[in-house]
Motif scaffolding. Structure first.
Motif, mmCIF file in Angstrom:
data_model
loop_
_atom_site.group_PDB
_atom_site.id
_atom_site.type_symbol
_atom_site.label_atom_id
_atom_site.label_comp_id
_atom_site.label_asym_id
_atom_site.label_seq_id
_atom_site.Cartn_x
_atom_site.Cartn_y
_atom_site.Cartn_z
ATOM 1 N N SER A 55 0.831 -1.206 0.000
ATOM 2 C CA SER A 55 0.000 0.000 0.000
ATOM 3 C C SER A 55 0.865 1.255 0.000
ATOM 4 N N ASP A 56 0.477 2.219 -0.808
ATOM 5 C CA ASP A 56 1.204 3.480 -0.898
ATOM 6 C C ASP A 56 0.680 4.518 0.095
ATOM 7 N N VAL A 57 -0.239 4.087 0.943
ATOM 8 C CA VAL A 57 -0.735 5.013 1.969
ATOM 9 C C VAL A 57 0.417 5.468 2.855
ATOM 10 N N SER A 58 1.334 4.538 3.151
ATOM 11 C CA SER A 58 2.480 4.944 3.966
ATOM 12 C C SER A 58 3.735 4.197 3.508
ATOM 13 N N VAL A 64 -2.864 2.355 6.598
ATOM 14 C CA VAL A 64 -3.548 3.380 7.400
ATOM 15 C C VAL A 64 -2.543 4.469 7.765
ATOM 16 N N GLU A 65 -2.980 5.732 7.694
ATOM 17 C CA GLU A 65 -2.154 6.850 8.172
ATOM 18 C C GLU A 65 -3.022 7.786 8.990
ATOM 19 N N PHE A 66 -2.503 8.271 10.097
ATOM 20 C CA PHE A 66 -3.251 9.204 10.953
ATOM 21 C C PHE A 66 -2.898 10.641 10.610
ATOM 22 N N ILE A 80 -8.128 9.665 9.458
ATOM 23 C CA ILE A 80 -7.438 8.449 9.037
ATOM 24 C C ILE A 80 -7.519 8.375 7.523
ATOM 25 N N LEU A 81 -6.394 8.146 6.892
ATOM 26 C CA LEU A 81 -6.379 7.835 5.456
ATOM 27 C C LEU A 81 -6.149 6.341 5.355
ATOM 28 N N ALA A 82 -6.910 5.641 4.523
ATOM 29 C CA ALA A 82 -6.752 4.183 4.506
ATOM 30 C C ALA A 82 -7.110 3.580 3.162
ATOM 31 N N ILE A 285 7.900 16.132 5.074
ATOM 32 C CA ILE A 285 9.008 16.524 5.959
ATOM 33 C C ILE A 285 9.995 15.377 6.169
ATOM 34 N N ARG A 286 9.503 14.149 6.072
ATOM 35 C CA ARG A 286 10.381 12.999 6.342
ATOM 36 C C ARG A 286 11.542 12.879 5.378
ATOM 37 N N SER A 287 11.417 13.488 4.192
ATOM 38 C CA SER A 287 12.521 13.426 3.230
ATOM 39 C C SER A 287 13.572 14.492 3.507
ATOM 40 N N ALA A 333 5.182 12.179 8.676
ATOM 41 C CA ALA A 333 5.295 11.969 7.234
ATOM 42 C C ALA A 333 5.167 13.282 6.454
ATOM 43 N N HIS A 334 4.088 13.989 6.689
ATOM 44 C CA HIS A 334 3.871 15.287 6.051
ATOM 45 C C HIS A 334 3.476 16.304 7.113
ATOM 46 N N VAL A 335 3.662 17.576 6.779
ATOM 47 C CA VAL A 335 3.008 18.632 7.550
ATOM 48 C C VAL A 335 2.372 19.545 6.510
HETATM 49 N N1 TRP Z 1 2.220 7.944 1.135
HETATM 50 C C1 TRP Z 1 1.909 8.673 -0.059
HETATM 51 C C2 TRP Z 1 2.826 9.849 -0.224
HETATM 52 O O1 TRP Z 1 3.505 10.228 0.688
HETATM 53 C C3 TRP Z 1 0.451 9.120 -0.119
HETATM 54 C C4 TRP Z 1 0.049 10.059 0.969
HETATM 55 C C5 TRP Z 1 -0.383 9.698 2.196
HETATM 56 C C6 TRP Z 1 0.024 11.483 0.911
HETATM 57 N N2 TRP Z 1 -0.698 10.841 2.925
HETATM 58 C C7 TRP Z 1 -0.466 11.925 2.174
HETATM 59 C C8 TRP Z 1 0.353 12.427 -0.065
HETATM 60 C C9 TRP Z 1 -0.583 13.298 2.473
HETATM 61 C C10 TRP Z 1 0.224 13.768 0.229
HETATM 62 C C11 TRP Z 1 -0.240 14.201 1.480
HETATM 63 O O2 TRP Z 1 2.862 10.420 -1.302
#
Ligand code: TRP
Length: 374
Positions: A55-58, A64-66, A80-82, A285-287, A333-335
């Motif tokens: 899954s590309d969700v995370s 699942v992602e919160f 929740i994204l799932a 942000i994780r990158s 993961a993101h902000v």
């Molecule tokens: N995991 C994927 C990515 O980082 C999809 C994704 C999950 C996503 N949550 C996100 C993309 C929030 C943008 C914003 O691309």
């Protein structure tokens, strides 16, 4: 850990419950049941097994992602994204599982499928050639039924069809004038179509109130803060400089976001003609950090800057984390920054990491990469 504790459901639901406590939300909304619906037969499977589907969700393939969204004058919300997975996961099987789940939820929660039905066949007439066909998000708001949103993948018929699918979908939703605006602002003029700026999601709220939204997401590869500001300028009243500054703060002065892409989302509601009424920018942000201590410090500084409750975000991070923040990267993961209201909203995306933790990078390596760009 006994096998019950390490089931995917137990793991993710434990994080969800801790997150609710952390932001002082006792109203449960049956969130656990929705999560069980989403995870389906995967719910019993142990997290010590390999993920059943990439899954590309995370990043670690937890489906699942919160996220925690903060808005001025409103209570924080958990989302929740799932991805719904079939018992025997596969591109077509997952798509069918998602459709069945949606039909079921539509009945149970009186969802409005009107706009969904106008576009669904464009995306779901055959299994996708991309990563997914249909994702869900659940938004838990105080004293309300959970709000449900669906995400289609514009790349499901191939990347070269993505722009056409978005244009056709907007057309079917009476938003045809919006497409040229997206094209003009979200796509860098000097690049070939779909090269640097790509449509990533097409999302719909499944309720039919006047605030029901259509959202189009564009990923900007190798972009600068100035490119993000340009993308934001599609939306009237949005402070593009603020978007650039947000990129810089979240990215730790990254010049070119050459890792994971910056992402724009454009929000349309009924009555919008050629211009969207809202804009959000997502920084992966994780990158752009060595570890999650660095990510946390940046996110808390952003919370203070925009007048949000930094302590609450800190508690939310703690609730989801199952390790020291220094021991990995990617929990944050993101902000994202949400513009369109008087004062910007801030959302923090938190990975479950049910399967895997990405080891921290060396700070020197991150510093070197930044220096190379200068
Ligand atoms: N995991 C994927 C990515 O980082 C999809 C994704 C999950 C996503 N949550 C996100 C993309 C929030 C943008 C914003 O691309």
């Amino acid at each position: 850990m006994n096998s019950e504790n390490s089931s995917l459901y137990a793991y993710v639901n434990g994080q969800l419950q801790a997150l609710s406590t952390a932001i002082e939300r006792s109203d449960d909304h049956g969130a656990g049941a929705l999560l069980a619906d989403l995870l389906g037969t995967e719910s019993d499977r142990s997290t010590t097994c390999a993920p059943p589907w990439p899954s590309d969700v995370s990043d670690d393939h937890t489906p699942v992602e919160f996220s925690v969204a903060l808005d001025h004058g409103r209570r924080p919300t958990i989302r929740i994204l799932a991805e719904a997975l079939a018992a025997q996961p596969g591109l077509g099987a997952n798509m069918d599982a998602a459709r069945r789940l949606l039909a079921d939820w539509a009945q149970r929660y009186q969802l409005s499928l009107d706009r969904y039905q106008r576009v669904a066949e464009l995306f779901l007439s055959a299994p996708p050639v991309s990563q997914f066909a249909l994702w869900f998000s659940l938004v838990f708001k105080a004293e309300r039924r959970p709000a449900i949103k669906v995400y289609f993948d514009p790349n499901c018929r191939g990347r070269d069809r993505a722009a056409d699918l978005v244009a056709e979908s907007l057309d079917r939703l009476n938003l045809s004038a919006a497409y040229p605006t997206l094209r003009r602002h979200a796509m860098r003029p000097d690049a070939a179509e779909g090269d640097l700026d790509r449509y990533t999601f097409f999302a719909l709220d499944l309720h039919d109130g006047p605030r029901s939204r259509v959202k189009v997401y564009v990923s900007h590869y190798d972009a600068t803060a100035a490119d993000a500001a340009r993308a934001a300028s599609a939306v009237p009243g949005v402070d593009a400089d603020e978007v650039a500054e947000f990129c810089q703060l979240a990215g730790g002065d990254t010049a070119v976001f050459g890792g994971r892409p910056l992402v724009s989302s454009y929000t349309f509601v009924e009555g919008d003609a050629d211009r969207p009424s809202g804009y959000s920018l997502y920084v992966p942000i994780r990158s752009y950090v060595a570890d999650d201590v660095e990510a946390r410090d940046r996110v808390l500084a952003l919370a203070r800057r925009y007048g949000h409750d930094a302590a609450l975000i800190d508690r939310a991070i703690d609730a989801v984390a199952r390790r020291d923040l220094a021991d990995g990267v990617g929990l944050l993961a993101h902000v994202s920054l949400r513009l369109g209201d008087d004062r910007p909203g801030l959302t923090v995306y938190l990975s479950s990491e049910a399967y895997l933790v990405e080891p921290p990078r060396h700070r020197d390596e991150v510093a070197r990469r930044l220096a190379l760009q200068r």
